[in-house]
Write an enzyme that holds these catalytic residues in place. Sequence first.
Site, PDB file in Angstrom:
ATOM      1  N   ILE A  14      -0.371  -9.535  -6.941  1.00 33.99           N
ATOM      2  CA  ILE A  14       0.592  -8.642  -6.294  1.00 33.99           C
ATOM      3  C   ILE A  14       1.557  -8.168  -7.378  1.00 33.99           C
ATOM      4  O   ILE A  14       2.510  -8.850  -7.727  1.00 33.99           O
ATOM      5  CB  ILE A  14       1.350  -9.333  -5.146  1.00 33.99           C
ATOM      6  N   HIS A  15       1.273  -6.998  -7.925  1.00 38.39           N
ATOM      7  CA  HIS A  15       2.121  -6.407  -8.960  1.00 38.39           C
ATOM      8  C   HIS A  15       3.025  -5.367  -8.317  1.00 38.39           C
ATOM      9  O   HIS A  15       3.092  -5.255  -7.086  1.00 38.39           O
ATOM     10  CB  HIS A  15       1.270  -5.829 -10.090  1.00 38.39           C
ATOM     11  N   ALA A  16       3.758  -4.611  -9.107  1.00 38.55           N
ATOM     12  CA  ALA A  16       4.826  -3.736  -8.605  1.00 38.55           C
ATOM     13  C   ALA A  16       4.386  -2.735  -7.532  1.00 38.55           C
ATOM     14  O   ALA A  16       5.040  -2.611  -6.499  1.00 38.55           O
ATOM     15  CB  ALA A  16       5.479  -2.998  -9.765  1.00 38.55           C
ATOM     16  N   ALA A  19       3.356  -4.426  -4.220  1.00 35.78           N
ATOM     17  CA  ALA A  19       4.535  -5.108  -3.688  1.00 35.78           C
ATOM     18  C   ALA A  19       5.472  -4.100  -3.036  1.00 35.78           C
ATOM     19  O   ALA A  19       6.021  -4.348  -1.964  1.00 35.78           O
ATOM     20  CB  ALA A  19       5.257  -5.880  -4.785  1.00 35.78           C
TER      21      ALA A  19
END
Length: 86
Positions: A14-16, A19
């Site tokens: 779950i990266h930017a 997210a």
Amino acid sequence: MKQFTYTITDPSGIHARPAGMLAKAAKALDSTVTIEKEDGKTAVATKLMAIMGLVIKCGNTVTVKIEGGDEEANAAVIEQFFKDNL
């Protein structure tokens, strides 16, 4: 309260971007959505930095809890979001 577990399959975890998308999706619901990692750390899904602070990687299993509002419908929406994006 409704809940489900999900194992992250996105190679980047779950990266930017996901997210941010998750926070936006959670804000649109009338339920409180909480994400819990296997180590017990939790974050409210409407808080982008809290989600990022969990450092969820590919292969991690999270428990997603949905409380309040129309839990049944909101749980289905969030579960589908996880399947489609994470």
